[in-house]
Each structure stands twice: as structure tokens, then as C-alpha cells.
Enzyme design. Structure first.
Site, mmCIF file in Angstrom:
data_model
loop_
_atom_site.group_PDB
_atom_site.id
_atom_site.type_symbol
_atom_site.label_atom_id
_atom_site.label_comp_id
_atom_site.label_asym_id
_atom_site.label_seq_id
_atom_site.Cartn_x
_atom_site.Cartn_y
_atom_site.Cartn_z
ATOM 1 C CB SER A 54 -0.991 0.022 1.132
ATOM 2 O OG SER A 54 -0.098 -0.090 2.579
ATOM 3 C CG ASP A 96 2.447 -6.822 1.218
ATOM 4 O OD1 ASP A 96 2.163 -7.705 1.156
ATOM 5 O OD2 ASP A 96 1.753 -5.654 1.317
ATOM 6 C CE LYS A 126 0.227 -8.449 3.521
ATOM 7 N NZ LYS A 126 -0.436 -8.219 2.188
ATOM 8 C CD GLU A 195 -7.547 -5.641 1.506
ATOM 9 O OE1 GLU A 195 -6.402 -6.153 1.317
ATOM 10 O OE2 GLU A 195 -7.884 -4.308 1.029
HETATM 11 O O1 KIV Z 1 -0.616 -3.445 1.552
HETATM 12 C C1 KIV Z 1 -1.127 -3.508 2.769
HETATM 13 O O2 KIV Z 1 -0.917 -2.329 3.262
HETATM 14 C C2 KIV Z 1 -1.777 -4.615 3.099
HETATM 15 C C3 KIV Z 1 -2.751 -4.446 4.166
HETATM 16 C C4 KIV Z 1 -3.824 -3.540 3.769
HETATM 17 C C5 KIV Z 1 -3.083 -5.858 4.746
HETATM 18 O O3 KIV Z 1 -1.752 -5.656 2.517
#
Ligand code: KIV
Length: 277
Positions: A54, A96, A126, A195
Site C-alpha cells: 500500500s 509485502d 507476505k 481482506e
Molecule cells: O499493503 C497493505 O497495506 C496490505 C494491508 C492492507 C493488509 O496488504
């Protein structure tokens, strides 16, 4: 930057998260993308800091999470890890894996997960997806890299679905999501983000898994909750989805502070003699 007298607490581990689920202790997760915010989050006692892709939206201003690169994610991750290390070093830091850094093959995914883990001392990666990434999750966890899964609304697939609406509202999609969650757990993931899915489904997935579920727009039954830091602080005045609770209105506060600063500079009231040498 470590003050030396900062109380160091036990670092949150994957084992600890499993215990928290078993003991019914909820898990708090927030995103961070920079050193200063990570320091505050760790000091305030958040269990897990997610360096979310994000960052592509809220940090870099893109419309989706797709453009962010692995090197940009590593840049943010390094800053966040430094922030946690400068405080209590308690929070687990999860990074991520960005779009197309794990989808081509398990080999490449492993190489990129290894790159992320080697460049700084983060705790886990993740990735989004169910059965389609199960082999990759297994390959990565088999070599000792912890993986957090992500099901339901998967922002990296936004062009496939064409909207950010609630996912898995129909029975078939809900059944598939439950199967996907079990597959990702079997593949070795230590937790799964759910989500924007119905609360009832999140409750069922949470009950059927041993590993914790971390909800965002997935209701109160998940083992933990995650939100984007910019959203809970009200840094984007236009973005008000139902699943976000705002704990501050920083957009208005920053706007007011900057206007006051501009006025003070223009009027010559800043700096005063006390603020000068
Ligand atoms: O990228 C992100 O912030 C996310 C969360 C919203 C779970 O994957």
C-alpha cells in the site's frame, strides 16, 4: 539512535502469534513505511508492523499497488526495521512481496523472498493468493522464511476483478476461500490476512485454522486486525471506507499547522528572538 535506557521487550515471533491465537489474545497490526512512524508504532506496542505494498498508494501516490518494485519495498523495509531497532525492538516486521516478484515461478519467488530477508533484519514476507501460490509458500517456508498469506480482496489482482467491492459473498467463492485458507496453512504460512470479506465467513475461516487470521474489513472474529496507518490517522480526507476507524484527523491538523507557519513567515513573526541565535 538507541537511547540506551529504552526497555527492550521480547520480540514478537511467529510462535508468539500462534500462542496469542490459542490464548484468545487479539493481534494488533498496522502498516508503516518509514523510520519515524515505525519508532512510534513499536513504542506504542503494536504487535506486527506490515511494510505493505500500500506504500505504492499512500506513500508514492499511485492508483494501485502494482507499480511498486522490490527495491522500493526494500528501501521502505530498511527504514522500518531501523525504526523498530531504535525503540523496543518488540514488533515483528513483515514485508509485502510486490506484484510480479513471486508470481512467475517458485524459484524466482524464493530468490526474491531471500533478497528481502537478507538485506535487513525483517521477520517475514507476505504474499497474496490461494491455491495458485500454495507451492510457492511451501518452497519459501521450507527454507525457513516465514510467510503470511493474504486472501479475499487482493489489491494486486484489481484489474482482474475491476472493483474493490466485498469478496466471497456468494457461496461458491466463500467455499473456495475457505479451501484456499486451508491450503495456505498446510503450505506452511504462519498467519493469513483476510481482506474485505463477510464477517460470518471470516469467523468460519478463523475457527477452522490453527494459524491466526488478521482481518481488514473482515469483522470482529478474526484473531487480529490490520489497518493502514495513514487511514487511522486521517491523513487522506477523501478516503472513508466503512472498515476504517479514524483515531485522529491529521490532515486537518497538518493543514492548520502549515497555514499558521506560512502566515508567521509572511508576517515576520517567525522566528522570534527566542528562536534565533
Ligand atoms: O499493503 C497493505 O497495506 C496490505 C494491508 C492492507 C493488509 O496488504
Amino acid at each position: 539512535m538507541n537511547s540506551g535506557n529504552q526497555q527492550k521487550s521480547a520480540h514478537v515471533t511467529t510462535r508468539r502469534l500462534l500462542d496469542m491465537k490459542a490464548n484468545g489474545e487479539k493481534i494488533s497490526v498496522l502498516t508503516a513505511y518509514d523510520f519515524t512512524t515505525a519508532r512510534i508504532l513499536d513504542r506504542a506496542g503494536v504487535d506486527v508492523i506490515l511494510v505493505g505494498d500500500s506504500a505504492s498508494n499512500v506513500f508514492s501516490g499511485h492508483n494501485t499497488t502494482l507499480p511498486i518494485t522490490i527495491d522500493e519495498m526494500i528501501y521502505h523495509a530498511k527504514a522500518v526495521v531501523r525504526g523498530v531497532q531504535a525503540e523496543t525492538s518488540r514488533a515483528m516486521v513483515v514485508i509485502d512481496m510486490p506484484f510480479m516478484s513471486y508470481q512467475l515461478s517458485s524459484e524466482e519467488a524464493l530468490r526474491n523472498a531471500g533478497k528481502i530477508m537478507k538485506e535487513h533484519e525483517c521477520d517475514a514476507v507476505k504474499m497474496e493468493g490461494g491455491r495458485i501460490v500454495a507451492d510457492t509458500v511451501k518452497r519459501i517456508t521450507d527454507v525457513g522464511i516465514p510467510v503470511m498469506g493474504h486472501l479475499g480482496l487482493m489489491p494486486q489482482s484489481i484489474y482482474k476483478y475491476g472493483s474493490y467491492r466485498v469478496r466471497a459473498q456468494e457461496e461458491r467463492e466463500a467455499e473456495q476461500l475457505l479451501e484456499d485458507a486451508k491450503l495456505i496453512e498446510q503450505a506452511g504460512a504462519f498467519a493469513i490476512v483476510l481482506e474485505k470479506i463477510p464477517s460470518k465467513l471470516a469467523e468460519e475461516v478463523t475457527a477452522q485454522l490453527t494459524i491466526p487470521t488478521i482481518g481488514i474489513g473482515a469483522g470482529p472474529s478474526c484473531d487480529g486486525q490490520v489497518l493502514v496507518i495513514n487511514d487511522i490517522l486521517g491523513l487522506n480526507r477523501e478516503f472513508r471506507p466503512r472498515f476504517v476507524r479514524r483515531y485522529a484527523e491529521l490532515d486537518a491538523i497538518i493543514d492548520g499547522a502549515v497555514r499558521q507557519y506560512v502566515d508567521d513567515v509572511k508576517s515576520g513573526s517567525f522566528p522570534s528572538s527566542d528562536e534565533s541565535y
